[in-house]
Write a protein that holds these residues in place. Structure first.
Motif, PDB file in Angstrom:
ATOM      1  N   SER A  41       0.836  -1.097  -0.002  1.00 35.54           N
ATOM      2  CA  SER A  41       0.013   0.052  -0.054  1.00 35.54           C
ATOM      3  C   SER A  41       0.813   1.179   0.244  1.00 35.54           C
ATOM      4  O   SER A  41       0.513   2.364   0.487  1.00 35.54           O
ATOM      5  CB  SER A  41      -0.968   0.050   1.167  1.00 35.54           C
ATOM      6  N   ASP A  42       1.881   1.091  -0.426  1.00 31.82           N
ATOM      7  CA  ASP A  42       2.994   2.337  -0.649  1.00 31.82           C
ATOM      8  C   ASP A  42       2.236   3.259  -1.535  1.00 31.82           C
ATOM      9  O   ASP A  42       2.404   2.961  -2.861  1.00 31.82           O
ATOM     10  CB  ASP A  42       4.312   1.838  -0.915  1.00 31.82           C
ATOM     11  N   ALA A  43       2.168   4.498  -1.144  1.00 27.15           N
ATOM     12  CA  ALA A  43       1.503   5.526  -2.212  1.00 27.15           C
ATOM     13  C   ALA A  43       2.511   6.368  -2.815  1.00 27.15           C
ATOM     14  O   ALA A  43       2.163   7.009  -3.581  1.00 27.15           O
ATOM     15  CB  ALA A  43       0.431   6.274  -1.098  1.00 27.15           C
ATOM     16  N   LYS A  44       3.784   6.157  -2.485  1.00 28.91           N
ATOM     17  CA  LYS A  44       4.837   7.076  -2.962  1.00 28.91           C
ATOM     18  C   LYS A  44       5.757   6.234  -4.030  1.00 28.91           C
ATOM     19  O   LYS A  44       6.291   6.780  -4.654  1.00 28.91           O
ATOM     20  CB  LYS A  44       5.688   7.759  -1.927  1.00 28.91           C
ATOM     21  N   ALA A  45       5.878   5.007  -3.631  1.00 26.35           N
ATOM     22  CA  ALA A  45       6.775   4.209  -4.404  1.00 26.35           C
ATOM     23  C   ALA A  45       6.122   2.797  -4.692  1.00 26.35           C
ATOM     24  O   ALA A  45       5.886   2.251  -3.774  1.00 26.35           O
ATOM     25  CB  ALA A  45       8.091   4.178  -3.972  1.00 26.35           C
ATOM     26  N   PRO A  46       5.805   2.588  -6.019  1.00 23.82           N
ATOM     27  CA  PRO A  46       5.136   1.171  -6.038  1.00 23.82           C
ATOM     28  C   PRO A  46       5.723   0.050  -5.690  1.00 23.82           C
ATOM     29  O   PRO A  46       7.192  -0.109  -5.987  1.00 23.82           O
ATOM     30  CB  PRO A  46       4.776   1.246  -7.771  1.00 23.82           C
ATOM     31  N   TYR A  47       5.211  -1.062  -5.177  1.00 30.62           N
ATOM     32  CA  TYR A  47       5.913  -2.309  -4.683  1.00 30.62           C
ATOM     33  C   TYR A  47       6.467  -3.012  -5.819  1.00 30.62           C
ATOM     34  O   TYR A  47       7.497  -3.717  -5.714  1.00 30.62           O
ATOM     35  CB  TYR A  47       5.169  -3.145  -3.609  1.00 30.62           C
ATOM     36  N   GLN A  48       5.937  -2.826  -6.780  1.00 30.07           N
ATOM     37  CA  GLN A  48       6.377  -3.504  -8.021  1.00 30.07           C
ATOM     38  C   GLN A  48       7.887  -3.475  -8.440  1.00 30.07           C
ATOM     39  O   GLN A  48       8.691  -4.089  -8.900  1.00 30.07           O
ATOM     40  CB  GLN A  48       5.760  -3.237  -9.303  1.00 30.07           C
ATOM     41  N   LEU A  49       8.269  -2.179  -8.146  1.00 37.46           N
ATOM     42  CA  LEU A  49       9.471  -1.651  -8.541  1.00 37.46           C
ATOM     43  C   LEU A  49      10.684  -2.592  -7.551  1.00 37.46           C
ATOM     44  O   LEU A  49      11.725  -3.060  -8.012  1.00 37.46           O
ATOM     45  CB  LEU A  49       9.859  -0.011  -8.163  1.00 37.46           C
ATOM     46  N   ALA A  50      10.228  -2.606  -6.306  1.00 32.11           N
ATOM     47  CA  ALA A  50      10.917  -3.478  -5.097  1.00 32.11           C
ATOM     48  C   ALA A  50      11.032  -4.731  -5.850  1.00 32.11           C
ATOM     49  O   ALA A  50      12.006  -5.477  -5.435  1.00 32.11           O
ATOM     50  CB  ALA A  50      10.473  -3.207  -3.959  1.00 32.11           C
ATOM     51  N   GLU A  51       9.955  -5.377  -6.034  1.00 33.03           N
ATOM     52  CA  GLU A  51      10.106  -6.901  -6.722  1.00 33.03           C
ATOM     53  C   GLU A  51      10.718  -6.859  -7.977  1.00 33.03           C
ATOM     54  O   GLU A  51      11.747  -7.812  -8.080  1.00 33.03           O
ATOM     55  CB  GLU A  51       8.392  -7.215  -7.093  1.00 33.03           C
ATOM     56  N   GLN A  52      10.952  -5.889  -8.693  1.00 36.90           N
ATOM     57  CA  GLN A  52      11.773  -5.854  -9.931  1.00 36.90           C
ATOM     58  C   GLN A  52      13.105  -5.978  -9.486  1.00 36.90           C
ATOM     59  O   GLN A  52      13.986  -6.685 -10.184  1.00 36.90           O
ATOM     60  CB  GLN A  52      11.482  -4.794 -10.835  1.00 36.90           C
ATOM     61  N   ILE A  53      13.457  -5.105  -8.771  1.00 31.27           N
ATOM     62  CA  ILE A  53      14.823  -5.000  -8.285  1.00 31.27           C
ATOM     63  C   ILE A  53      15.245  -6.368  -7.397  1.00 31.27           C
ATOM     64  O   ILE A  53      16.470  -6.909  -7.866  1.00 31.27           O
ATOM     65  CB  ILE A  53      15.176  -3.988  -7.343  1.00 31.27           C
ATOM     66  N   ALA A  54      14.507  -7.003  -6.710  1.00 25.73           N
ATOM     67  CA  ALA A  54      14.891  -8.134  -6.091  1.00 25.73           C
ATOM     68  C   ALA A  54      14.809  -9.366  -7.138  1.00 25.73           C
ATOM     69  O   ALA A  54      15.751 -10.307  -6.910  1.00 25.73           O
ATOM     70  CB  ALA A  54      13.542  -8.343  -5.071  1.00 25.73           C
ATOM     71  N   ALA A  55      14.075  -9.550  -7.930  1.00 26.59           N
ATOM     72  CA  ALA A  55      14.128 -10.644  -8.848  1.00 26.59           C
ATOM     73  C   ALA A  55      15.427 -10.524  -9.635  1.00 26.59           C
ATOM     74  O   ALA A  55      15.979 -11.714 -10.214  1.00 26.59           O
ATOM     75  CB  ALA A  55      13.225 -10.270 -10.023  1.00 26.59           C
ATOM     76  N   ASP A  56      16.369  -9.670  -9.708  1.00 25.64           N
ATOM     77  CA  ASP A  56      17.728  -9.536 -10.629  1.00 25.64           C
ATOM     78  C   ASP A  56      18.564 -10.100  -9.643  1.00 25.64           C
ATOM     79  O   ASP A  56      19.783 -10.210 -10.200  1.00 25.64           O
ATOM     80  CB  ASP A  56      17.839  -8.186 -11.109  1.00 25.64           C
ATOM     81  N   GLN A  57      18.510 -10.316  -8.294  1.00 24.37           N
ATOM     82  CA  GLN A  57      19.425 -10.372  -7.193  1.00 24.37           C
ATOM     83  C   GLN A  57      20.071 -11.861  -7.186  1.00 24.37           C
ATOM     84  O   GLN A  57      18.950 -12.810  -7.324  1.00 24.37           O
ATOM     85  CB  GLN A  57      19.109  -9.845  -5.959  1.00 24.37           C
ATOM     86  N   THR A  58      21.193 -11.971  -7.418  1.00 25.03           N
ATOM     87  CA  THR A  58      21.773 -13.541  -7.119  1.00 25.03           C
ATOM     88  C   THR A  58      22.452 -14.035  -6.109  1.00 25.03           C
ATOM     89  O   THR A  58      22.789 -15.199  -5.829  1.00 25.03           O
ATOM     90  CB  THR A  58      22.528 -13.855  -8.506  1.00 25.03           C
ATOM     91  N   ASN A  59      22.826 -13.081  -5.132  1.00 26.73           N
ATOM     92  CA  ASN A  59      23.692 -13.554  -3.879  1.00 26.73           C
ATOM     93  C   ASN A  59      22.718 -14.012  -3.147  1.00 26.73           C
ATOM     94  O   ASN A  59      21.383 -13.775  -2.866  1.00 26.73           O
ATOM     95  CB  ASN A  59      23.945 -11.883  -3.259  1.00 26.73           C
ATOM     96  N   PRO A  60      23.286 -15.280  -2.678  1.00 28.79           N
ATOM     97  CA  PRO A  60      22.326 -16.192  -1.837  1.00 28.79           C
ATOM     98  C   PRO A  60      21.775 -15.277  -0.631  1.00 28.79           C
ATOM     99  O   PRO A  60      20.812 -16.076  -0.096  1.00 28.79           O
ATOM    100  CB  PRO A  60      23.366 -17.520  -1.324  1.00 28.79           C
TER     101      PRO A  60
END
Length: 364
Positions: free
Chosen positions: A294-313
């Protein structure tokens, strides 16, 4: 010799009709009708009114851009000693770019830690957490709340650096630059931590402070991990979206004008923010990405997109149902602390395993 030309008739009798210099029967009015004069006046009036409206529009959006560049930030109200009983030191250093000055606090780690990993309870900690506060706040950032987290980290034997970005500083005021100069200020804080003996450095960012941390991580290898709470990346779209939380403005031409006028005050362009690079980067270091749906300033999909690219265990994400911007701690403080502490412990373990020689030196 002069020659006098005589008129064929006395002047007092007047000019002949064919020689009269001005028509006497209204001919002048016939040559420049009033309707044509009124039309020109109307065109001039409309042009002037249009120019005035355009000027007012530019002034209005210039003011909006100025407010974004120099946001109101309340002054500091306390300090680590008064708020949390923690000894601290006032610190001051130039940004990595040398363009701005950074002021803050340095809170050394507790001397009464019972962690078995430590060589002794009086050993100086080589672990430091640097807080990167959000836009519109200062190093206190009450709603997080920063003092509580500082006390927690102090007890876990971490040194803590808290500082103000230029737009939040009362004494060393500088414009907000969407993370461009702020990342240079954060890099300077990292250099300061290293000068105090920090070997393991974690940046804990909030909102635009998290976005700034990502920008800084593109420029240095001295960050060992990051906790990113409610990540905000400044783009023309996100800036316009946040302005409309206060003023219901039309997207066109608001977005374009705000983006165009921001450099007038900040000296930087939003196109300089490396958004595409951040959104596609697999960072070598562990990232803990926290965000609310429910973040009204920054969409959580942006966080999901960044997280999806991470490979560090050790990288992970925590998407909080109904979580609001920078209010994740307030919504669930116990779970928030448990998750953060577990992540920090795993990061520290990974760091110790990857630096066995240094660890052995400490324990001999």
């Amino acid at each position: 010799m002069s020659t006098t030309i005589m008129t064929p008739m006395p002047l007092e009798t007047g000019f002949p009709q064919t020689l009269q210099p001005f028509p006497l029967d209204g001919g002048l009015q016939k040559q420049r009708p009033q309707t044509k004069t009124r039309k020109h006046f109307f065109i001039a009036l409309v042009a002037s009114f249009t120019a005035l409206c355009l000027l007012l529009v530019l002034v209005f959006y210039g003011y909006v851009a100025w407010m974004l560049t120099y946001p109101y930030v309340a002054p500091l109200t306390s300090n680590p000693k008064a708020a949390a009983g923690l000894d601290y030191e006032d610190i001051l250093f130039p940004s990595a770019s040398g363009k701005t000055t950074v002021s803050g606090w340095y809170v050394p780690a507790s001397d009464n830690d019972s962690d078995a990993v430590l060589a002794s309870s009086t050993a100086k900690s080589e672990r430091t957490v640097i807080f990167s506060h959000g836009y519109g706040a200062n190093r206190e950032e009450d709603w997080v709340p920063m003092y509580d987290l500082t006390k927690l980290l102090h007890g876990l034997h971490y040194n803590v650096v808290l500082f103000d970005y230029g737009y939040a500083s009362q004494k060393y005021k500088a414009p907000a630059t969407a993370g461009i100069e702020e990342s240079q200020q954060l890099l300077a804080a990292i250099n300061f931590a290293k000068s105090r003996g920090a070997q393991e450095i974690v940046v804990w960012g909030f909102s635009m402070g998290a976005g700034t941390a990502l920008q800084a991580a593109l420029q240095t290898k001295d960050i060992d991990a990051m906790i990113l709470d409610s990540t905000f990346l400044a783009t023309a779209d996100t800036m316009f979206h946040n302005v409309t939380q206060i003023l219901p403005l039309p997207k066109f031409p608001s977005k374009q004008l705000i983006e165009m006028l921001l450099p007038t005050w900040s000296g930087t362009n939003l196109k300089q923010v490396p958004v595409d690079q951040i959104l596609t980067k697999s960072f070598d270091i562990p990232l803990y990405i926290m965000h609310g749906t429910s973040d009204a300033k920054a969409p959580y999909q942006l966080a999901e997109q960044i997280a999806a690219d991470q490979t560090n265990p050790l990288s992970r994400s925590w998407i909080v149902p109904n979580g609001q911007h920078e209010m994740l701690f307030r919504a669930s403080p116990t779970e928030y602390i448990q998750r953060a502490a577990l992540f920090l412990g795993q990061v520290d373990q990974q760091y110790q395993e990857s630096h066995p020689a240094k660890d052995n030196t400490q324990t001999t």
